[in-house]
Design a protein around this motif. Sequence first.
Motif, PDB file in Angstrom:
ATOM      1  N   PHE A  14       0.981  -1.352  -0.641  1.00  0.00           N
ATOM      2  CA  PHE A  14       0.211  -0.310   0.103  1.00  0.00           C
ATOM      3  C   PHE A  14       1.025   1.201  -0.281  1.00  0.00           C
ATOM      4  CE2 PHE A  14       0.677  -1.290   4.380  1.00  0.00           C
ATOM      5  CZ  PHE A  14       1.000   0.505   5.081  1.00  0.00           C
ATOM      6  N   ALA A  15       0.088   2.453   0.122  1.00  0.00           N
ATOM      7  CA  ALA A  15       0.765   3.284  -0.103  1.00  0.00           C
ATOM      8  C   ALA A  15       0.315   4.778   0.641  1.00  0.00           C
ATOM      9  CB  ALA A  15       1.030   3.939  -1.451  1.00  0.00           C
ATOM     10  N   ILE A  16       1.124   5.546   1.081  1.00  0.00           N
ATOM     11  CA  ILE A  16       0.347   6.700   1.851  1.00  0.00           C
ATOM     12  C   ILE A  16       0.564   8.272   1.367  1.00  0.00           C
ATOM     13  CG2 ILE A  16       0.648   8.578   3.761  1.00  0.00           C
ATOM     14  CD1 ILE A  16       1.294   5.789   5.504  1.00  0.00           C
ATOM     15  N   GLU A  17      -0.527   8.660   0.827  1.00  0.00           N
ATOM     16  CA  GLU A  17      -0.144   9.854   0.232  1.00  0.00           C
ATOM     17  C   GLU A  17      -0.489  11.021   1.480  1.00  0.00           C
ATOM     18  OE1 GLU A  17      -1.823  10.657  -3.869  1.00  0.00           O
ATOM     19  OE2 GLU A  17      -3.868  11.249  -2.845  1.00  0.00           O
ATOM     20  N   THR A  18       0.246  12.010   0.932  1.00  0.00           N
ATOM     21  CA  THR A  18       0.985  12.672   1.906  1.00  0.00           C
ATOM     22  C   THR A  18       0.075  14.325   1.070  1.00  0.00           C
ATOM     23  OG1 THR A  18       3.078  13.659   0.959  1.00  0.00           O
ATOM     24  CG2 THR A  18       3.269  12.185   3.006  1.00  0.00           C
ATOM     25  N   LYS A  19      -0.012  15.467   1.742  1.00  0.00           N
ATOM     26  CA  LYS A  19      -0.847  16.592   1.646  1.00  0.00           C
ATOM     27  C   LYS A  19       0.087  16.809   0.613  1.00  0.00           C
ATOM     28  CE  LYS A  19      -2.722  17.663   5.948  1.00  0.00           C
ATOM     29  NZ  LYS A  19      -2.866  18.833   6.784  1.00  0.00           N
ATOM     30  N   GLY A  20       1.051  17.023   0.129  1.00  0.00           N
ATOM     31  CA  GLY A  20       2.129  17.667  -0.755  1.00  0.00           C
ATOM     32  C   GLY A  20       2.398  16.412  -1.981  1.00  0.00           C
ATOM     33  N   ALA A  21       1.101  15.246  -1.626  1.00  0.00           N
ATOM     34  CA  ALA A  21       0.568  14.470  -3.282  1.00  0.00           C
ATOM     35  C   ALA A  21       1.738  13.284  -3.208  1.00  0.00           C
ATOM     36  CB  ALA A  21       0.777  15.280  -4.586  1.00  0.00           C
ATOM     37  N   GLU A  22       3.231  13.620  -2.304  1.00  0.00           N
ATOM     38  CA  GLU A  22       4.036  12.646  -1.966  1.00  0.00           C
ATOM     39  C   GLU A  22       3.132  11.239  -1.835  1.00  0.00           C
ATOM     40  OE1 GLU A  22       8.490  11.560  -0.198  1.00  0.00           O
ATOM     41  OE2 GLU A  22       6.944  13.299   0.400  1.00  0.00           O
ATOM     42  N   LYS A  23       4.140  10.055  -2.197  1.00  0.00           N
ATOM     43  CA  LYS A  23       3.366   8.685  -1.762  1.00  0.00           C
ATOM     44  C   LYS A  23       4.980   8.414  -1.343  1.00  0.00           C
ATOM     45  CE  LYS A  23       0.434   8.535  -5.370  1.00  0.00           C
ATOM     46  NZ  LYS A  23      -0.548   8.188  -6.875  1.00  0.00           N
ATOM     47  N   LEU A  24       4.217   7.777  -0.769  1.00  0.00           N
ATOM     48  CA  LEU A  24       4.792   6.975   0.694  1.00  0.00           C
ATOM     49  C   LEU A  24       5.123   5.109   0.245  1.00  0.00           C
ATOM     50  CD1 LEU A  24       5.401   8.914   4.108  1.00  0.00           C
ATOM     51  CD2 LEU A  24       7.412   8.868   1.843  1.00  0.00           C
ATOM     52  N   TYR A  25       5.361   4.545   0.309  1.00  0.00           N
ATOM     53  CA  TYR A  25       5.242   3.443  -0.393  1.00  0.00           C
ATOM     54  C   TYR A  25       5.731   2.024   0.692  1.00  0.00           C
ATOM     55  CZ  TYR A  25       4.488   4.851  -4.947  1.00  0.00           C
ATOM     56  OH  TYR A  25       4.168   5.474  -5.807  1.00  0.00           O
ATOM     57  N   PHE A  26       5.011   1.291   1.019  1.00  0.00           N
ATOM     58  CA  PHE A  26       5.103   0.707   2.041  1.00  0.00           C
ATOM     59  C   PHE A  26       4.674  -1.748   1.853  1.00  0.00           C
ATOM     60  CE2 PHE A  26       4.201   4.222   4.277  1.00  0.00           C
ATOM     61  CZ  PHE A  26       4.674   4.194   5.764  1.00  0.00           C
ATOM     62  N   LYS A  27       5.510  -2.145   2.517  1.00  0.00           N
ATOM     63  CA  LYS A  27       5.029  -3.583   2.240  1.00  0.00           C
ATOM     64  C   LYS A  27       5.668  -3.903   3.918  1.00  0.00           C
ATOM     65  CE  LYS A  27       7.047  -4.555  -2.242  1.00  0.00           C
ATOM     66  NZ  LYS A  27       7.575  -5.791  -2.595  1.00  0.00           N
ATOM     67  N   VAL A  28       4.630  -5.107   4.163  1.00  0.00           N
ATOM     68  CA  VAL A  28       4.611  -5.835   5.547  1.00  0.00           C
ATOM     69  C   VAL A  28       5.736  -6.997   5.284  1.00  0.00           C
ATOM     70  CG1 VAL A  28       2.433  -4.685   5.869  1.00  0.00           C
ATOM     71  CG2 VAL A  28       2.311  -6.288   4.810  1.00  0.00           C
ATOM     72  N   SER A  29       5.837  -7.379   6.546  1.00  0.00           N
ATOM     73  CA  SER A  29       6.911  -8.431   6.449  1.00  0.00           C
ATOM     74  C   SER A  29       6.356  -9.468   7.892  1.00  0.00           C
ATOM     75  CB  SER A  29       7.854  -8.638   6.128  1.00  0.00           C
ATOM     76  OG  SER A  29       8.512  -9.654   6.356  1.00  0.00           O
ATOM     77  N   ASN A  30       6.382 -10.403   8.253  1.00  0.00           N
ATOM     78  CA  ASN A  30       6.672 -11.402   9.441  1.00  0.00           C
ATOM     79  C   ASN A  30       7.859 -11.291   9.983  1.00  0.00           C
ATOM     80  OD1 ASN A  30       4.281 -11.320   9.778  1.00  0.00           O
ATOM     81  ND2 ASN A  30       3.540 -13.153   8.577  1.00  0.00           N
ATOM     82  N   SER A  31       8.595 -10.725   8.258  1.00  0.00           N
ATOM     83  CA  SER A  31      10.424 -11.283   9.178  1.00  0.00           C
ATOM     84  C   SER A  31      11.407  -9.450   8.699  1.00  0.00           C
ATOM     85  CB  SER A  31      10.771 -12.529   7.964  1.00  0.00           C
ATOM     86  OG  SER A  31      12.507 -12.439   8.600  1.00  0.00           O
ATOM     87  N   ALA A  32      12.435  -9.551   9.290  1.00  0.00           N
ATOM     88  CA  ALA A  32      12.942  -8.373   8.964  1.00  0.00           C
ATOM     89  C   ALA A  32      14.782  -8.955   8.255  1.00  0.00           C
ATOM     90  CB  ALA A  32      13.635  -7.521  10.165  1.00  0.00           C
ATOM     91  N   ASP A  33      14.123  -9.898   7.533  1.00  0.00           N
ATOM     92  CA  ASP A  33      15.373 -11.006   6.640  1.00  0.00           C
ATOM     93  C   ASP A  33      15.308 -10.172   5.399  1.00  0.00           C
ATOM     94  OD1 ASP A  33      16.915 -11.871   9.117  1.00  0.00           O
ATOM     95  OD2 ASP A  33      15.926 -13.631   8.773  1.00  0.00           O
ATOM     96  N   ASP A  34      16.285  -9.673   4.718  1.00  0.00           N
ATOM     97  CA  ASP A  34      16.427  -9.754   3.158  1.00  0.00           C
ATOM     98  C   ASP A  34      14.889  -9.273   2.715  1.00  0.00           C
ATOM     99  OD1 ASP A  34      18.550 -11.681   2.920  1.00  0.00           O
ATOM    100  OD2 ASP A  34      16.748 -13.623   3.030  1.00  0.00           O
ATOM    101  N   LEU A  35      14.504  -7.397   3.334  1.00  0.00           N
ATOM    102  CA  LEU A  35      13.825  -6.818   3.147  1.00  0.00           C
ATOM    103  C   LEU A  35      14.615  -6.123   2.127  1.00  0.00           C
ATOM    104  CD1 LEU A  35      12.400  -5.575   6.388  1.00  0.00           C
ATOM    105  CD2 LEU A  35      11.743  -7.494   4.603  1.00  0.00           C
ATOM    106  N   ASP A  36      13.647  -5.444   1.153  1.00  0.00           N
ATOM    107  CA  ASP A  36      14.155  -4.241  -0.329  1.00  0.00           C
ATOM    108  C   ASP A  36      14.461  -3.141   0.436  1.00  0.00           C
ATOM    109  OD1 ASP A  36      14.133  -3.028  -2.997  1.00  0.00           O
ATOM    110  OD2 ASP A  36      12.938  -3.911  -3.389  1.00  0.00           O
ATOM    111  N   ASN A  37      15.348  -2.421   0.215  1.00  0.00           N
ATOM    112  CA  ASN A  37      15.523  -1.068   0.459  1.00  0.00           C
ATOM    113  C   ASN A  37      14.374  -0.056  -0.250  1.00  0.00           C
ATOM    114  OD1 ASN A  37      17.177  -2.685   3.006  1.00  0.00           O
ATOM    115  ND2 ASN A  37      19.069  -2.336   2.094  1.00  0.00           N
ATOM    116  N   SER A  38      14.195  -0.533  -0.869  1.00  0.00           N
ATOM    117  CA  SER A  38      13.804   0.265  -1.882  1.00  0.00           C
ATOM    118  C   SER A  38      12.048   0.912  -1.450  1.00  0.00           C
ATOM    119  CB  SER A  38      13.413  -0.012  -3.402  1.00  0.00           C
ATOM    120  OG  SER A  38      12.762  -1.415  -3.872  1.00  0.00           O
TER     121      SER A  38
END
Length: 91
Positions: A48-72
Motif C-alpha cells: 500500500f501507499a500513503i499519500e501526503t498533503k504534498g501529493a508525495e506517495k510513501l510506499y510500504f510493504k509488510v513482513s513477518n520477518s526482518a530478513d532480506d528486505l528490499d531497501n526501495s
Amino acid sequence: MQIFKLIEEIITEPPIPHEPYKQSLKAWAMYCLRYKGFKVIYAQNADFAIETKGAEKLYFKVSNSADDLDNSFSWIVWDSATKSASLIPKK
C-alpha cells in the motif's frame, strides 16, 4: 523524516492490537493508519501507499520477518516473539 516518526508511534501504540489469527498484517497496518487520518491508497508494486498533503506517495510493504528486505520500500515488520510491530524506513 517526521512522518516516519508519527507512523512508528501509530504501529507501536496501535488503536487495536494486531491479532494474526483475525486479520492480516497488511489489513491491520492499513486500518491503523486510516484510523489516525492517513490517506492509504492502492500501490501496484507495494502492499500500500500513503499519500501526503504534498501529493508525495510513501510506499510500504509488510513482513513477518526482518530478513532480506528490499531497501526501495519502507517496511512494517511484525515480530511474533514480542508481539509488536516496527517500522523500517526506506533507505
